[in-house]
Design a protein around this motif. Sequence first.
Motif, mmCIF file in Angstrom:
data_model
loop_
_atom_site.group_PDB
_atom_site.id
_atom_site.type_symbol
_atom_site.label_atom_id
_atom_site.label_comp_id
_atom_site.label_asym_id
_atom_site.label_seq_id
_atom_site.Cartn_x
_atom_site.Cartn_y
_atom_site.Cartn_z
ATOM 1 N N LEU A 195 47.644 32.828 26.424
ATOM 2 C CA LEU A 195 47.216 32.446 27.763
ATOM 3 C C LEU A 195 46.636 33.678 28.450
ATOM 4 O O LEU A 195 47.299 34.704 28.562
ATOM 5 N N ALA A 196 45.394 33.571 28.876
ATOM 6 C CA ALA A 196 44.732 34.665 29.587
ATOM 7 C C ALA A 196 44.509 34.234 31.027
ATOM 8 O O ALA A 196 44.232 33.058 31.297
ATOM 9 N N SER A 197 44.654 35.169 31.954
ATOM 10 C CA SER A 197 44.411 34.833 33.358
ATOM 11 C C SER A 197 43.723 35.996 34.062
ATOM 12 O O SER A 197 43.842 37.153 33.654
ATOM 13 N N LYS A 198 42.997 35.640 35.110
ATOM 14 C CA LYS A 198 42.307 36.633 35.921
ATOM 15 C C LYS A 198 42.297 36.103 37.346
ATOM 16 O O LYS A 198 42.043 34.923 37.568
ATOM 17 N N THR A 199 42.591 36.973 38.306
ATOM 18 C CA THR A 199 42.634 36.572 39.712
ATOM 19 C C THR A 199 41.508 37.242 40.481
ATOM 20 O O THR A 199 41.250 38.439 40.320
ATOM 21 N N PHE A 200 40.859 36.454 41.320
ATOM 22 C CA PHE A 200 39.794 36.932 42.193
ATOM 23 C C PHE A 200 40.302 36.798 43.620
ATOM 24 O O PHE A 200 40.754 35.725 44.013
ATOM 25 N N GLU A 201 40.235 37.890 44.378
ATOM 26 C CA GLU A 201 40.784 37.887 45.738
ATOM 27 C C GLU A 201 39.708 38.208 46.760
ATOM 28 O O GLU A 201 38.675 38.771 46.437
ATOM 29 N N GLY A 202 39.990 37.839 47.995
ATOM 30 C CA GLY A 202 39.093 38.151 49.100
ATOM 31 C C GLY A 202 38.240 36.967 49.506
ATOM 32 O O GLY A 202 38.289 35.896 48.905
ATOM 33 N N HIS A 203 37.450 37.177 50.537
ATOM 34 C CA HIS A 203 36.649 36.079 51.078
ATOM 35 C C HIS A 203 35.495 35.665 50.155
ATOM 36 O O HIS A 203 34.919 34.599 50.343
ATOM 37 N N GLU A 204 35.168 36.467 49.154
ATOM 38 C CA GLU A 204 34.118 36.104 48.196
ATOM 39 C C GLU A 204 34.690 35.738 46.832
ATOM 40 O O GLU A 204 33.994 35.823 45.817
ATOM 41 N N CYS A 205 35.951 35.297 46.795
ATOM 42 C CA CYS A 205 36.592 35.013 45.507
ATOM 43 C C CYS A 205 35.883 33.888 44.741
ATOM 44 O O CYS A 205 35.816 33.919 43.520
ATOM 45 N N TYR A 206 35.319 32.908 45.443
ATOM 46 C CA TYR A 206 34.617 31.819 44.769
ATOM 47 C C TYR A 206 33.370 32.337 44.051
ATOM 48 O O TYR A 206 33.107 31.980 42.906
ATOM 49 N N ILE A 207 32.618 33.201 44.709
ATOM 50 C CA ILE A 207 31.413 33.773 44.093
ATOM 51 C C ILE A 207 31.792 34.630 42.890
ATOM 52 O O ILE A 207 31.138 34.587 41.846
ATOM 53 N N LYS A 208 32.871 35.418 43.015
ATOM 54 C CA LYS A 208 33.351 36.229 41.900
ATOM 55 C C LYS A 208 33.754 35.349 40.721
ATOM 56 O O LYS A 208 33.479 35.678 39.561
ATOM 57 N N LEU A 209 34.420 34.221 41.001
ATOM 58 C CA LEU A 209 34.818 33.277 39.960
ATOM 59 C C LEU A 209 33.586 32.722 39.242
ATOM 60 O O LEU A 209 33.546 32.689 38.010
ATOM 61 N N LEU A 210 32.599 32.287 39.978
ATOM 62 C CA LEU A 210 31.380 31.746 39.361
ATOM 63 C C LEU A 210 30.687 32.776 38.478
ATOM 64 O O LEU A 210 30.263 32.454 37.365
ATOM 65 N N ASP A 211 30.579 33.994 38.955
ATOM 66 C CA ASP A 211 29.958 35.058 38.145
ATOM 67 C C ASP A 211 30.741 35.278 36.852
ATOM 68 O O ASP A 211 30.149 35.432 35.780
ATOM 69 N N PHE A 212 32.074 35.292 36.945
ATOM 70 C CA PHE A 212 32.913 35.482 35.767
ATOM 71 C C PHE A 212 32.712 34.346 34.761
ATOM 72 O O PHE A 212 32.553 34.580 33.566
ATOM 73 N N ILE A 213 32.717 33.102 35.232
ATOM 74 C CA ILE A 213 32.539 31.951 34.334
ATOM 75 C C ILE A 213 31.176 32.011 33.649
ATOM 76 O O ILE A 213 31.065 31.748 32.456
ATOM 77 N N ARG A 214 30.155 32.362 34.388
ATOM 78 C CA ARG A 214 28.813 32.465 33.792
ATOM 79 C C ARG A 214 28.756 33.527 32.703
ATOM 80 O O ARG A 214 28.072 33.358 31.703
ATOM 81 N N GLN A 215 29.479 34.628 32.898
ATOM 82 C CA GLN A 215 29.493 35.697 31.891
ATOM 83 C C GLN A 215 30.378 35.329 30.700
ATOM 84 O O GLN A 215 30.023 35.598 29.551
ATOM 85 N N ALA A 216 31.537 34.722 30.970
ATOM 86 C CA ALA A 216 32.483 34.412 29.899
ATOM 87 C C ALA A 216 32.035 33.238 29.040
ATOM 88 O O ALA A 216 32.337 33.185 27.849
ATOM 89 N N TYR A 217 31.324 32.282 29.640
ATOM 90 C CA TYR A 217 30.899 31.074 28.921
ATOM 91 C C TYR A 217 29.401 30.826 29.145
ATOM 92 O O TYR A 217 29.008 29.809 29.716
ATOM 93 N N PRO A 218 28.541 31.735 28.697
ATOM 94 C CA PRO A 218 27.109 31.631 29.009
ATOM 95 C C PRO A 218 26.406 30.425 28.402
ATOM 96 O O PRO A 218 25.417 29.954 28.950
#
Length: 61
Positions: free
Chosen positions: A26-49
């Motif tokens: 099980l792998a996990s990563k947390t994105f914090e702050g008011h731009e956490c949604y944008i950080k999540l989207l960028d991560f998903i795009r990189q991890a699953y291109p």
Amino acid sequence: MESVKLQLELRPEAITIMSSPWEGVLASKTFEGHECYIKLLDFIRQAYPDEKSISATIIIK
């Protein structure tokens, strides 16, 4: 090709993404702050291109 399945835990100022890239891992990563949604989207795009569809379970905390 096996489909990608994720679990997202949503909190007011943070999003945690959890996945099981290999059996029993099980792998996990947390994105914090008011731009956490944008950080999540960028991560998903990189991890699953190459993925066009991703399934997710959403947990609201």
